[in-house]
Design a protein around this motif. Sequence first.
Motif, PDB file in Angstrom:
ATOM      1  N   HIS A 144      -5.309   2.578  -6.257  1.00 30.59           N
ATOM      2  CA  HIS A 144      -4.402   1.868  -5.236  1.00 30.59           C
ATOM      3  C   HIS A 144      -5.270   0.470  -4.886  1.00 30.59           C
ATOM      4  CE1 HIS A 144      -4.750   0.779  -0.681  1.00 30.59           C
ATOM      5  NE2 HIS A 144      -3.410   1.381  -0.783  1.00 30.59           N
ATOM      6  N   SER A 158       0.893  -1.150  -0.088  1.00 30.54           N
ATOM      7  CA  SER A 158       0.138   0.027   0.073  1.00 30.54           C
ATOM      8  C   SER A 158       0.952   1.416   0.025  1.00 30.54           C
ATOM      9  CB  SER A 158      -0.895  -0.086   1.309  1.00 30.54           C
ATOM     10  OG  SER A 158      -1.679   1.231   1.414  1.00 30.54           O
ATOM     11  N   VAL A 212      -6.111   6.660   2.019  1.00 28.77           N
ATOM     12  CA  VAL A 212      -6.006   6.678   0.639  1.00 28.77           C
ATOM     13  C   VAL A 212      -6.886   8.136   0.143  1.00 28.77           C
ATOM     14  CG1 VAL A 212      -6.148   5.868  -1.727  1.00 28.77           C
ATOM     15  CG2 VAL A 212      -6.098   4.323   0.328  1.00 28.77           C
TER      16      VAL A 212
END
Length: 395
Positions: free
Chosen positions: A363, A331, A355
């Motif tokens: 992502h 990530s 995010v």
Amino acid sequence: MIDEAIAQAQFEHLFNAKPSFAVRCPGRINLIGEHIDYCGGLVMPMAIAQSTQGWYRFNGTSQIRIYSARFDALTSFNPHDVLQPPKGTWEDYVQGILNLGAHRQAGCGFDLLVTSDLNAGGLSSSASFLGLLALVNHHALTGARIESRDVSQRLTLALLCQQVENEFVGVPSGIMDPASVLLGGLMTLDCRTLKFQPLQAIPETHRLVIMDTGVPRTLAASGYAQRVAEVGAIETLIANRDSTDITSRYAGLATLPDDQMAKVLALLASDPLKHRARHIFSEQARVVQAALALEKEDMGVLGHLMNESHQSLSVEYDVSCPELDLITQLSRDSGLALGARMTGAGFGGCAISLVPVEHLEGHQAWVTRAYRQQTGIEPILLASEVAEGANIIAL
Ligand code: GLA
């Protein structure tokens, strides 16, 4: 998760009557403040849209019948039943609530169908199930539904749920999970005083993404108990060797003043206790900083603190696993997230990642592909949504 209409039809089929109430109790993620609730620390849980759901009616008898759609099993109890020793199944939770929740009254029976979409580890499915049972049991006994604003009754039920896990199910868990699922929202919770502060949600520009590693939390129960025991060992050591008054695990190892923390670290020559203490002290400080960052909407700082928290949990507290380390690293490596960390007890289960909304798809695609390539496991990534605490609706 089963559809509302299907659940109601299944209820009628099982119990020959329609349900009168629907009940829902959310799961939770924890933004930061991991493994410090059982030593008086500050934590930052958030109730999420995934939940345990139930449909029930009062049946006018003393019998309590509960069907678990997840386990496709029906169980029944009477208030005069002799308490059975825990069997290591979902029925332990029911017995625990009924017994510790003082369900010894005749004529307060109910029929309940329960289902859940909290399938991944680390999202607090146990506390969610317990919270739901505690609410329904309370309703059956008193005839009253606990309002969402009735914080004190909700905290009392949360303590009951914790007691059931500790004394009946045999997991020495803290207060964070039941408090979060019963109170709902995003908050900081001081696990020493049970004072909590509802927080404004993450700004709309960002989301917390739940990343399910697909790895079952095999060591969770034993590893968790071991960590709680290690904290106990630190406190005993301090109590025996020093005048600092830390005698019980709720007195607050996590909340020691800085000078005492330094003293404790000096006292702990041996690994791994020193590592455990280091995590507890640093994590407590990170939660305070994270609350400030959230207030200022400084998502960069929050992400950074999440990364540090994961590192500390992995290296100092040793509750991560290769897959949690990998998915959080991927990530971060994607360059599309501001921070990532495991959430909950660890040893498998889920991580969370912060995010920006414009990068959610990128992502997800990047992490999913890379994680699959390296592990052969298909991870599940899902943007979380904040939810209210458990509630009951009359049908
Ligand atoms: C589990 C426990 C909680 C808490 C977390 C770790 O979810 O139930 O009480 O200790 O692990 O932060």
